[in-house]
Design a protein around this motif. Structure first.
Motif, PDB file in Angstrom:
ATOM      1  N   MET A   1     -17.637  35.108  58.746  1.00  0.00           N
ATOM      2  CA  MET A   1     -17.904  34.906  57.200  1.00  0.00           C
ATOM      3  C   MET A   1     -18.121  36.486  56.709  1.00  0.00           C
ATOM      4  N   ILE A   3     -19.337  39.332  53.621  1.00  0.00           N
ATOM      5  CA  ILE A   3     -20.400  39.323  52.611  1.00  0.00           C
ATOM      6  C   ILE A   3     -20.008  38.724  51.261  1.00  0.00           C
ATOM      7  N   GLU A   5     -17.859  36.046  50.981  1.00  0.00           N
ATOM      8  CA  GLU A   5     -17.886  34.619  50.918  1.00  0.00           C
ATOM      9  C   GLU A   5     -19.347  34.227  50.897  1.00  0.00           C
ATOM     10  N   LYS A   6     -20.338  34.827  51.403  1.00  0.00           N
ATOM     11  CA  LYS A   6     -21.811  34.540  51.515  1.00  0.00           C
ATOM     12  C   LYS A   6     -22.081  34.151  50.259  1.00  0.00           C
ATOM     13  N   LYS A   7     -21.841  35.329  49.257  1.00  0.00           N
ATOM     14  CA  LYS A   7     -22.250  35.424  47.913  1.00  0.00           C
ATOM     15  C   LYS A   7     -21.567  34.440  47.020  1.00  0.00           C
ATOM     16  N   MET A   9     -20.506  31.226  48.309  1.00  0.00           N
ATOM     17  CA  MET A   9     -21.360  30.133  48.875  1.00  0.00           C
ATOM     18  C   MET A   9     -22.759  29.909  47.949  1.00  0.00           C
ATOM     19  N   GLN A  10     -23.580  31.179  47.842  1.00  0.00           N
ATOM     20  CA  GLN A  10     -24.568  30.873  47.257  1.00  0.00           C
ATOM     21  C   GLN A  10     -24.728  30.772  45.808  1.00  0.00           C
TER      22      GLN A  10
END
Length: 211
Positions: A1, A3, A5-7, A9-10
């Motif tokens: 995953m 960076i 995609e993480k943002k 999700m958040q």
């Protein structure tokens, strides 16, 4: 995953939480499973009083130490308990004191049991602040009360050796009561001769001591 995609999700989690909380920024303590706005728990307010001792008045007959302890155990741990009793007869004076382990329990008992109807008696329950508790309130509380044997005390008083002055005082009291009795018999119009009391006149000493 990555960076990015993480943002994403958040951001999606923040949007979901804002929907549940009604669009407000305030963080809720928990979110209901069925959905809807978040719920915040009420803040616990610290107690202003630390009193653990209670005064209990108007205690009915038969509601003694064992009964009181068994009844008040349903609220919490009872540390000490005392019922005021008569020193001569050992009978209850219908008021007492009880101490709980925590002040929260003592406050609940004072609120619930005040003006509580028990055996046709309205209980009076009040908190006693720590500075108002008498230092000798719990002295001898662990000992079972044993009323004095008044028959034994009276026998000892009656059989004690008396001095000459004490004997004279005793005879004077007996003669005084006998005189009152004779007057009552005469006032009633009864023809009755009361027998004389033996020992009212002490015999004269046989030996005469000269200076």
């Amino acid at each position: 995953m990555g960076i990015k995609e993480k943002k994403r999700m958040q951001k999606s989690l923040k949007k979901a939480s804002s929907k549940f909380s009604g669009g407000k920024d305030e963080t809720a303590d928990f979110l209901p499973i069925e959905g809807g706005p978040g719920v915040k728990l009420a803040k616990s307010v610290p107690l202003s009083s630390k009193a653990t001792v209670l005064y209990i008045g108007h205690i009915p007959h038969g509601f003694y130490e064992n009964e009181m302890e068994g009844f008040f155990k349903q609220f919490g741990t009872v540390k000490k308990l005392r019922i005021a009793r008569n020193k001569k007869t050992g009978k209850s004076k219908h008021f007492g004191f009880i101490q709980f382990e925590s002040p929260e329990v003592a406050k609940i008992v004072a609120e619930c049991m005040h003006n509580y109807l028990m055996c046709e008696h309205m209980l009076k329950v009040h908190l006693i602040e720590p500075e108002n508790v008498h230092p000798k309130l719990w002295s001898g509380v662990n000992r079972f009360y044993k009323p004095p044997d008044w028959v034994k005390i009276e026998r000892k008083r009656h059989d004690k050796e008396r001095t000459l002055e004490g004997h004279k005082k005793l005879v004077e009291g007996i003669m005084k009561r006998d005189k009152k009795r004779r007057k009552k018999i005469e006032a009633a119009g009864m023809d009755y001769e009361c027998p004389e009391i033996v020992g009212s006149n002490p015999p004269a000493p046989k030996k005469i001591r000269f200076d």
